[in-house]
Design an enzyme around this catalytic site. Sequence first.
Site, PDB file in Angstrom:
ATOM      1  N   ASP A  87       9.256   2.716   0.291  1.00 43.55           N
ATOM      2  CA  ASP A  87       8.172   3.377   1.007  1.00 43.55           C
ATOM      3  C   ASP A  87       8.321   3.000   2.476  1.00 43.55           C
ATOM      4  O   ASP A  87       7.937   1.910   2.893  1.00 43.55           O
ATOM      5  CB  ASP A  87       6.816   2.930   0.442  1.00 43.55           C
ATOM      6  CG  ASP A  87       5.654   3.598   1.171  1.00 43.55           C
ATOM      7  OD1 ASP A  87       5.896   4.282   2.183  1.00 43.55           O
ATOM      8  OD2 ASP A  87       4.503   3.425   0.720  1.00 43.55           O
TER       9      ASP A  87
ATOM     10  N   TYR B 199       0.849  -1.192   0.000  1.00 42.37           N
ATOM     11  CA  TYR B 199       0.000   0.000   0.000  1.00 42.37           C
ATOM     12  C   TYR B 199       0.880   1.236   0.000  1.00 42.37           C
ATOM     13  O   TYR B 199       1.809   1.333   0.798  1.00 42.37           O
ATOM     14  CB  TYR B 199      -0.894  -0.002   1.238  1.00 42.37           C
ATOM     15  CG  TYR B 199      -1.834   1.182   1.347  1.00 42.37           C
ATOM     16  CD1 TYR B 199      -2.870   1.341   0.440  1.00 42.37           C
ATOM     17  CD2 TYR B 199      -1.680   2.122   2.362  1.00 42.37           C
ATOM     18  CE1 TYR B 199      -3.750   2.422   0.552  1.00 42.37           C
ATOM     19  CE2 TYR B 199      -2.554   3.203   2.473  1.00 42.37           C
ATOM     20  CZ  TYR B 199      -3.579   3.344   1.566  1.00 42.37           C
ATOM     21  OH  TYR B 199      -4.445   4.413   1.670  1.00 42.37           O
TER      22      TYR B 199
ATOM     23  N   LYS C 286       3.779   8.793   9.233  1.00 39.34           N
ATOM     24  CA  LYS C 286       3.484   8.197  10.540  1.00 39.34           C
ATOM     25  C   LYS C 286       4.413   8.681  11.667  1.00 39.34           C
ATOM     26  O   LYS C 286       4.217   9.754  12.178  1.00 39.34           O
ATOM     27  CB  LYS C 286       3.438   6.675  10.401  1.00 39.34           C
ATOM     28  CG  LYS C 286       2.293   6.292   9.452  1.00 39.34           C
ATOM     29  CD  LYS C 286       1.978   4.843   9.289  1.00 39.34           C
ATOM     30  CE  LYS C 286       0.734   4.746   8.418  1.00 39.34           C
ATOM     31  NZ  LYS C 286       0.849   3.861   7.268  1.00 39.34           N
TER      32      LYS C 286
HETATM   33  C1  LIG Z   1       0.128   4.370   5.863  1.00 39.21           C
HETATM   34  C2  LIG Z   1       0.927   4.167   4.651  1.00 39.21           C
HETATM   35  C3  LIG Z   1       0.855   5.035   3.546  1.00 39.21           C
HETATM   36  C4  LIG Z   1      -0.150   6.159   3.470  1.00 39.21           C
HETATM   37  O1  LIG Z   1       0.039   7.127   4.459  1.00 39.21           O
HETATM   38  P1  LIG Z   1      -1.200   8.066   4.886  1.00 39.21           P
HETATM   39  O2  LIG Z   1      -0.569   9.028   5.862  1.00 39.21           O
HETATM   40  O3  LIG Z   1      -2.232   7.172   5.494  1.00 39.21           O
HETATM   41  O4  LIG Z   1      -1.688   8.743   3.660  1.00 39.21           O
HETATM   42  C5  LIG Z   1       1.707   4.834   2.496  1.00 39.21           C
HETATM   43  N1  LIG Z   1       2.596   3.828   2.500  1.00 39.21           N
HETATM   44  C6  LIG Z   1       2.697   2.971   3.536  1.00 39.21           C
HETATM   45  C7  LIG Z   1       3.721   1.890   3.504  1.00 39.21           C
HETATM   46  C8  LIG Z   1       1.860   3.102   4.641  1.00 39.21           C
HETATM   47  O5  LIG Z   1       1.943   2.223   5.646  1.00 39.21           O
END
Ligand SMILES: *Cc1c(COP(=O)(O)O)cnc(C)c1O
Length: 371
Positions: free
Chosen positions: A183, A88, A211
């Site tokens: 990511d 994701y 995060k």
């Molecule tokens: C949570 C997450 C996102 C998206 O971040 P948001 O702040 O929710 O938009 C993208 N990549 C990874 C790996 C994530 O865990």
Amino acid sequence: MMMHYVNHGFAYICMQVLAALAETMKKGTSFGAPCLLENVLAEMIISAVPSIEMVRFVNSGTEACMGVLSLARAFTGREKIIKFEGCYHGHGDPFLVKAGSGVATLGLPDSPGVPKATTFETLTAPYNDIAAVESLFNSNKGELAAIILEPVVGNSGFIPPKSDFLEAIRRLTKENGALLIFDEVMTGFRLSYGGAQEYFGITPDLTTLGKIIGGGLPVGAYGGRREIMEMMAPAGPMYQAGTLSGNPLAMTAGIHTLKRLKEPGTYEYLDKITGELVQGVLDARKKAGHAICGGHIRGMFGFFFTEGPVHNFDDAKTSDTAKFASFYRGMLEEGVYLAPSQFEAGFTSLAHSSEDIQKTIAAAEKVLSKI
Ligand SMILES: *Cc1c(COP(=O)(O)O)cnc(C)c1O
């Protein structure tokens, strides 16, 4: 008190963070202009994360992934990307193909409202499958801008990379003139102070963060090699901006959270309590006769209700999700809040004590003997 393991934004609210926020707030909550605090957090990130020489702040992980994608395309002059099934990268249109997180949990095929044209250049491969990636490079010679991946998957459950996977991806991107994007929105400052790239010793070209670096406030960031980052305005021609980016409150919470994480022993402690938790739950499940596998790296963990091993999203989908649902609800009744999906990882934080871990294991033993 409820014990939770879903603290994406690092639920350990230390008093220093709250006190610093109160001070910052007196000076204003948002200026629509750069502030000094951005430089402070930027320098902390640059000195911590091996791949990052320059960094750009945005407001969420989604925005960071959208920005980094444009940047990779602008820098290479190519449009195709490879992402992995079950990973994701936020809800930007080009990433909503075989995505993880809520998309996987809700079993959505590919999200409606996304024009075909926006995902046309998104190619997918199973996680941990080097042969599939090689074959995509072979059939799209000179056309791939980048590979983006979660260096440890957390958005289709907890799935670590096989021992040679990240290295092979690094080699293949280099050989083919494509960029490697980690990511690290989830793994950044969680697997180690320098993220998964420091933990595994593999340096990508670009990295996204979110995060933890916002200490519970809305933040995202992306960064990498200077020559790539200088493609962006005002240094270069690629445009990306945000009124609220680098918001002083979010910067403050990030700065003080990173300070706390940098103290000695942080990641050893997370590793220790998370290892105990995972082992305890695995033992309990075996006693109760359930098919089970699971693991952890530092403060990130997960279980699947299947024999395993789980190397990719297809493996993850063999998990008995009805059993997971009973487990999740049973644990909630015992006062333990786990991530509410089989396809999400769990997290420990510095707020969890050994006593919390023991209570959680006891709760798991009780619940697992009943389901
Ligand atoms: C949570 C997450 C996102 C998206 O971040 P948001 O702040 O929710 O938009 C993208 N990549 C990874 C790996 C994530 O865990």
